[in-house]
Every structure is written in structure tokens, then in C-alpha cells.
Design a protein around this motif. Structure first.
Motif, PDB file in Angstrom:
ATOM      1  N   SER A 216      14.610  -2.172  11.866  1.00 53.59           N
ATOM      2  CA  SER A 216      15.504  -3.285  12.186  1.00 53.59           C
ATOM      3  C   SER A 216      16.002  -3.912  10.890  1.00 53.59           C
ATOM      4  N   CYS A 217      17.174  -4.536  10.979  1.00 53.50           N
ATOM      5  CA  CYS A 217      17.744  -5.168   9.789  1.00 53.50           C
ATOM      6  C   CYS A 217      18.017  -6.638  10.072  1.00 53.50           C
ATOM      7  N   THR A 218      18.386  -7.353   9.038  1.00 51.93           N
ATOM      8  CA  THR A 218      18.629  -8.788   9.162  1.00 51.93           C
ATOM      9  C   THR A 218      19.772  -9.091  10.119  1.00 51.93           C
ATOM     10  N   GLY A 219      20.666  -8.129  10.327  1.00 49.08           N
ATOM     11  CA  GLY A 219      21.782  -8.322  11.249  1.00 49.08           C
ATOM     12  C   GLY A 219      21.416  -8.063  12.707  1.00 49.08           C
ATOM     13  N   GLY A 220      20.171  -7.645  12.974  1.00 43.38           N
ATOM     14  CA  GLY A 220      19.721  -7.419  14.338  1.00 43.38           C
ATOM     15  C   GLY A 220      19.940  -6.007  14.860  1.00 43.38           C
ATOM     16  N   TYR A 221      20.405  -5.087  14.027  1.00 46.81           N
ATOM     17  CA  TYR A 221      20.630  -3.701  14.416  1.00 46.81           C
ATOM     18  C   TYR A 221      19.277  -3.002  14.473  1.00 46.81           C
ATOM     19  N   ILE A 222      18.906  -2.432  15.623  1.00 48.92           N
ATOM     20  CA  ILE A 222      17.587  -1.828  15.806  1.00 48.92           C
ATOM     21  C   ILE A 222      17.742  -0.361  16.190  1.00 48.92           C
ATOM     22  N   THR A 223      16.998   0.493  15.500  1.00 50.31           N
ATOM     23  CA  THR A 223      17.024   1.920  15.799  1.00 50.31           C
ATOM     24  C   THR A 223      15.610   2.473  15.865  1.00 50.31           C
ATOM     25  N   GLU A 224      15.505   3.660  16.455  1.00 47.57           N
ATOM     26  CA  GLU A 224      14.263   4.419  16.361  1.00 47.57           C
ATOM     27  C   GLU A 224      14.560   5.628  15.485  1.00 47.57           C
ATOM     28  N   VAL A 225      13.637   5.898  14.569  1.00 50.25           N
ATOM     29  CA  VAL A 225      13.812   6.973  13.607  1.00 50.25           C
ATOM     30  C   VAL A 225      12.683   7.985  13.817  1.00 50.25           C
ATOM     31  N   HIS A 226      13.055   9.206  14.178  1.00 48.53           N
ATOM     32  CA  HIS A 226      12.085  10.280  14.397  1.00 48.53           C
ATOM     33  C   HIS A 226      12.011  11.112  13.120  1.00 48.53           C
ATOM     34  N   LEU A 227      10.864  11.066  12.454  1.00 47.89           N
ATOM     35  CA  LEU A 227      10.655  11.759  11.180  1.00 47.89           C
ATOM     36  C   LEU A 227       9.919  13.065  11.464  1.00 47.89           C
ATOM     37  N   HIS A 228      10.587  14.171  11.250  1.00 49.54           N
ATOM     38  CA  HIS A 228      10.035  15.492  11.566  1.00 49.54           C
ATOM     39  C   HIS A 228       9.285  16.069  10.368  1.00 49.54           C
ATOM     40  N   ALA A 229       8.313  16.930  10.641  1.00 48.06           N
ATOM     41  CA  ALA A 229       7.457  17.504   9.605  1.00 48.06           C
ATOM     42  C   ALA A 229       8.239  18.272   8.541  1.00 48.06           C
ATOM     43  N   ASP A 230       9.408  18.789   8.893  1.00 52.57           N
ATOM     44  CA  ASP A 230      10.201  19.573   7.935  1.00 52.57           C
ATOM     45  C   ASP A 230      11.052  18.705   7.007  1.00 52.57           C
ATOM     46  N   GLY A 231      10.930  17.378   7.111  1.00 51.19           N
ATOM     47  CA  GLY A 231      11.693  16.474   6.244  1.00 51.19           C
ATOM     48  C   GLY A 231      13.019  16.024   6.827  1.00 51.19           C
ATOM     49  N   SER A 232      13.364  16.515   7.998  1.00 58.73           N
ATOM     50  CA  SER A 232      14.590  16.056   8.654  1.00 58.73           C
ATOM     51  C   SER A 232      14.272  14.828   9.503  1.00 58.73           C
ATOM     52  N   LEU A 233      15.312  14.136   9.934  1.00 53.90           N
ATOM     53  CA  LEU A 233      15.104  12.995  10.826  1.00 53.90           C
ATOM     54  C   LEU A 233      16.267  12.858  11.797  1.00 53.90           C
ATOM     55  N   ASP A 234      15.973  12.265  12.913  1.00 52.08           N
ATOM     56  CA  ASP A 234      16.969  11.890  13.914  1.00 52.08           C
ATOM     57  C   ASP A 234      16.817  10.402  14.150  1.00 52.08           C
TER      58      ASP A 234
ATOM     59  N   GLU B 187      11.600  11.988   2.475  1.00 58.32           N
ATOM     60  CA  GLU B 187      10.583  12.569   1.615  1.00 58.32           C
ATOM     61  C   GLU B 187       9.631  11.457   1.197  1.00 58.32           C
ATOM     62  N   LEU B 188       8.419  11.844   0.949  1.00 57.78           N
ATOM     63  CA  LEU B 188       7.391  10.906   0.515  1.00 57.78           C
ATOM     64  C   LEU B 188       7.109  11.195  -0.957  1.00 57.78           C
ATOM     65  N   GLU B 189       7.256  10.161  -1.786  1.00 59.68           N
ATOM     66  CA  GLU B 189       7.057  10.329  -3.223  1.00 59.68           C
ATOM     67  C   GLU B 189       6.243   9.157  -3.757  1.00 59.68           C
ATOM     68  N   SER B 190       5.084   9.459  -4.278  1.00 62.81           N
ATOM     69  CA  SER B 190       4.193   8.436  -4.854  1.00 62.81           C
ATOM     70  C   SER B 190       3.950   7.275  -3.892  1.00 62.81           C
TER      71      SER B 190
ATOM     72  N   ARG C 286       0.846  -1.196   0.000  1.00 62.14           N
ATOM     73  CA  ARG C 286       0.000   0.000   0.000  1.00 62.14           C
ATOM     74  C   ARG C 286       0.879   1.242   0.000  1.00 62.14           C
ATOM     75  N   GLU C 287       0.290   2.357  -0.342  1.00 60.47           N
ATOM     76  CA  GLU C 287       1.011   3.618  -0.286  1.00 60.47           C
ATOM     77  C   GLU C 287       1.164   4.052   1.164  1.00 60.47           C
ATOM     78  N   ILE C 288       2.305   4.592   1.483  1.00 63.32           N
ATOM     79  CA  ILE C 288       2.523   5.211   2.791  1.00 63.32           C
ATOM     80  C   ILE C 288       2.011   6.640   2.686  1.00 63.32           C
ATOM     81  N   ARG C 289       1.254   7.068   3.680  1.00 67.31           N
ATOM     82  CA  ARG C 289       0.636   8.391   3.666  1.00 67.31           C
ATOM     83  C   ARG C 289       1.418   9.378   4.535  1.00 67.31           C
ATOM     84  N   PHE C 290       1.239  10.663   4.260  1.00 69.58           N
ATOM     85  CA  PHE C 290       1.927  11.718   5.008  1.00 69.58           C
ATOM     86  C   PHE C 290       1.663  11.591   6.510  1.00 69.58           C
ATOM     87  N   GLU C 291       0.428  11.278   6.879  1.00 70.64           N
ATOM     88  CA  GLU C 291       0.098  11.153   8.306  1.00 70.64           C
ATOM     89  C   GLU C 291       0.767   9.944   8.962  1.00 70.64           C
TER      90      GLU C 291
END
Length: 142
Positions: free
Chosen positions: A58-76, A91-94, A43-48
Motif C-alpha cells: 500500500s502507498c500513501t495515496g491509498g493504492y493497494i495491491t497484492e504482489v505474488h513473488l515467485h521462486a524464479d524471481g518473477s512477480l505478478d 531479487e534479494l540482496e544483502s 532486519r534483513e528480509i530472508r528468502f523464505e
């Protein structure tokens, strides 16, 4: 997102095999019934889903992170337990979520494809332009 990237993710999910390089992918696979059926599970991922939200990655190697996606397009991004901090942008595209993360000398790029059920999405990650890992990502409920 290029058709070869879609096929690359599809083959990884259907076959569970190592990720194929773009040069090893037959573009004609996009016309197959297997590809069409797989694509209907997405399905399409929506802005909200994204703006001012936190996702677990998480990845196949077991590395787990939290990703904070900010409204201005930046992330931590923070490692889940060590709290190592990195930055990037999104960025969200199609309906596909494109993420770039910078860690020292390395650049990680991924295009997240939404999954209908459950809401655990997937991506192939590239490190400095080369295939690196298969990822699962999910937004945390607010």
C-alpha cells in the motif's frame, strides 16, 4: 541499497515529512545517533519471507495491491479490488528486497527494508527514476 536511500527512508519514517530527493540528503546523517537507532529497528528480509509468497503493498495515496513473488524471481501484481494485472521481477540482496514492476510505459522500482516488529516493512518507490511514494508492505501468512 545506497546509503542515501537508507537515509531517505529513515528521514521519511522519523519525520513523517515528504520524501527528500537524493540530492537533498546529507550523507553525514548516516553517522548520527538517530540513524543508528532507526537502523536497529530494521532486519534483513530472508528468502523464505519472499519466495512463493504473496505480499500486500500500500502507498500513501491509498493504492493497494497484492504482489505474488515467485521462486524464479518473477512477480505478478494485482490491484486488490479491480484485479488489474502487471508483471515484474524481484531479487534479494544483502537482506533488502528489490522489486521492479512494469505498468505500460512506466517502471516502478522499490527496495524493501525489513522491520523487526511488526512485520510491516517499508520502501520508497521510484516511478521512471523519480521519487513517487512511500510504501508499506507485509507478507501474508501461508
Amino acid at each position: 541499497m545506497q546509503i542515501t536511500s537508507w537515509i531517505q527512508l529513515c528521514l521519511r519514517e522519523l519525520e513523517g515529512a515528504p520524501i527528500k530527493e537524493h540530492s537533498d540528503i546529507e550523507a553525514s546523517f548516516a553517522e548520527s545517533e538517530r540513524f543508528s537507532k532507526w537502523k536497529t529497528s530494521k532486519r534483513e528480509i530472508r528468502f523464505e519471507d519472499v519466495s512463493d509468497r504473496c505480499w500486500i503493498k500500500s502507498c500513501t495515496g491509498g493504492y493497494i495491491t497484492e504482489v505474488h513473488l515467485h521462486a524464479d524471481g518473477s512477480l505478478d501484481e494485482y490491484t486488490l479490488f479491480g484485479r488489474l494485472h502487471t508483471k515484474g521481477h524481484w531479487e534479494l540482496e544483502s537482506g533488502v528486497l528489490h522489486i521492479t514492476i512494469y505498468k505500460g510505459e512506466n517502471t516502478y522500482e522499490l527496495s524493501v527494508v525489513g522491520n523487526r516488529e511488526p512485520s510491516i516493512h517499508s520502501a520508497i518507490e521510484y516511478k521512471n527514476g523519480e521519487v513517487h511514494s512511500y510504501l508499506k508492505l507485509t507478507p501474508i501468512s501461508q
